[in-house]
Structure formats: structure tokens, C-alpha cells
Design a protein around this motif. Structure first.
Motif, PDB file in Angstrom:
ATOM      1  N   TRP A 107       0.846  -1.186   0.000  1.00 17.44           N
ATOM      2  CA  TRP A 107       0.000   0.000   0.000  1.00 17.44           C
ATOM      3  C   TRP A 107       0.882   1.237   0.000  1.00 17.44           C
ATOM      4  O   TRP A 107       2.085   1.151   0.203  1.00 17.44           O
ATOM      5  N   ARG A 108       0.293   2.398  -0.246  1.00 23.32           N
ATOM      6  CA  ARG A 108       1.059   3.641  -0.322  1.00 23.32           C
ATOM      7  C   ARG A 108       1.374   4.129   1.089  1.00 23.32           C
ATOM      8  O   ARG A 108       0.732   5.018   1.622  1.00 23.32           O
ATOM      9  N   CYS A 109       2.389   3.554   1.663  1.00 23.99           N
ATOM     10  CA  CYS A 109       2.785   3.845   3.040  1.00 23.99           C
ATOM     11  C   CYS A 109       3.715   5.056   3.101  1.00 23.99           C
ATOM     12  O   CYS A 109       3.611   5.868   4.003  1.00 23.99           O
ATOM     13  N   VAL A 110       4.623   5.178   2.144  1.00 21.58           N
ATOM     14  CA  VAL A 110       5.642   6.229   2.154  1.00 21.58           C
ATOM     15  C   VAL A 110       5.431   7.152   0.965  1.00 21.58           C
ATOM     16  O   VAL A 110       5.244   6.683  -0.154  1.00 21.58           O
ATOM     17  N   SER A 111       5.470   8.467   1.228  1.00 21.74           N
ATOM     18  CA  SER A 111       5.341   9.422   0.131  1.00 21.74           C
ATOM     19  C   SER A 111       6.582  10.299  -0.028  1.00 21.74           C
ATOM     20  O   SER A 111       6.813  10.840  -1.100  1.00 21.74           O
ATOM     21  N   ARG A 112       7.378  10.422   1.030  1.00 27.08           N
ATOM     22  CA  ARG A 112       8.573  11.260   1.003  1.00 27.08           C
ATOM     23  C   ARG A 112       9.721  10.551   1.697  1.00 27.08           C
ATOM     24  O   ARG A 112       9.502   9.683   2.532  1.00 27.08           O
ATOM     25  N   VAL A 113      10.927  10.988   1.353  1.00 30.75           N
ATOM     26  CA  VAL A 113      12.123  10.481   2.027  1.00 30.75           C
ATOM     27  C   VAL A 113      12.946  11.681   2.468  1.00 30.75           C
ATOM     28  O   VAL A 113      13.151  12.612   1.689  1.00 30.75           O
ATOM     29  N   THR A 114      13.371  11.677   3.705  1.00 30.91           N
ATOM     30  CA  THR A 114      14.322  12.681   4.183  1.00 30.91           C
ATOM     31  C   THR A 114      15.580  11.958   4.630  1.00 30.91           C
ATOM     32  O   THR A 114      15.558  10.750   4.882  1.00 30.91           O
TER      33      THR A 114
END
Length: 172
Positions: A107-114
Motif C-alpha cells: 500500500w502507499r505507506c511512504v510518500s517522502r524520504v528525508t
């Protein structure tokens, strides 16, 4: 003929069943819903990426006091610990990393990475096993095969390679 009677008794259960029950609450403190993202990081993103970064935590957006039922859960931000000097490379790979993580979780769990630049914990050095000294006959055969090489350092490297190639491996 009748089937053999089944044995009754206690059967051993996989160790993973016990370990995951203990690990899941610990990873939940870091925002991870399950331990698989941490435990299978290398398989999810690949060895090249896993060597230079590791997941540190999932940061979920703050929820209101009464979430509306029509609003879906907003995706999290993955905070990665990245080896110094590799943040730009990981930044370019971020869309692929996000896709791989979301595909793994389903599922769409992550939308960004820092990123947080910090050296990864030193892993146990992966050293090759020491080889026994080469048999003099094998060394002579390898040296004979490299007689036409003029450069000394290249010839020495080829002799070492020949020794390893010609030495029979012991079966374990």
C-alpha cells in the motif's frame, strides 16, 4: 492399506514466530508497523542502496482529534540514515526507493524520504578465508604460465591468481 497414524505431541515452532512477537513492539516505537521493512531492507532496495543507507524511522503526519471518515490515512515520511557523501545519490534514487517500499508493503505507506547523514554502524568485516600456502608444484606451474609477462607487478598478481585457480578446493 491405511495411512500411517499421525504422531500426537508438541512440534517445534519456527524461532521467527517468537522473535517477531518481541521485535514488533520495539519497531513500532520508531513508527514502523512491522519489522519486515527493517529486517528485509537489503532485499527490498537492493545491495547497492542498502550498503549506503538504512531506514531510521517512519514519521507519520499528525492526526486531528476527530479524523473524518472520508479522509484516507496520509502516507508517512521515511527518514533514512545515509553514509556521508551519498545523500545526493540517494536523493536521485528516492522515487525508486519509495516505489520498492510501497510495493513490498502492499500500500502507499511512504510518500517522502528525508535524509540524515550519519555513518552506518560498522558491519562485521567480510574477510575472505585465508588460503593455505600454495603447493610448490602449483606455484611453479603458475609462474611458468606467466613467463611472457614483462611487468613484474602484473606477473606477481597473475601468479597469485594462477595459484588460486590451480589449487583444488576442499569440500566442506
Amino acid at each position: 492399506m491405511s495411512a500411517a497414524p499421525r504422531k500426537k505431541g508438541v512440534f517445534a515452532r519456527p524461532l521467527a514466530e517468537y522473535v517477531l512477537k518481541q521485535v514488533d513492539p520495539l519497531v513500532a516505537k520508531k513508527g514502523f508497523g512491522e519489522a519486515s521493512l527493517l529486517m528485509q531492507w537489503r532485499e527490498i532496495v537492493g545491495a547497492r542502496i542498502a550498503d549506503i543507507c538504512a531506514p531510521e524511522r517512519l514519521q507519520w503526519p499528525a492526526r486531528g482529534r476527530k479524523p473524518s471518515p472520508d479522509k484516507a490515512q496520509e502516507p508517512a515520511t521515511l527518514i533514512l540514515r545515509v553514509e556521508p557523501g551519498f545523500s545526493l545519490e540517494i536523493q536521485h534514487m528516492a522515487p525508486a526507493i519509495i516505489d520498492r517500499i510501497n510495493a513490498h508493503l502492499g500500500w502507499r505507506c511512504v510518500s517522502r524520504v528525508t535524509f540524515r547523514q550519519q555513518a552506518l554502524a560498522q558491519r562485521a568485516a567480510q574477510t575472505r578465508p585465508k588460503m593455505a600456502p600454495a603447493d610448490p608444484a602449483v606455484r611453479a606451474r603458475a609462474a611458468e604460465a606467466t613467463e611472457g609477462v614483462a611487468e613484474e607487478s602484473l606477473r606477481a598478481a597473475l601468479v597469485r591468481l594462477g595459484e588460486r585457480a590451480l589449487t583444488p578446493r576442499r569440500s566442506r
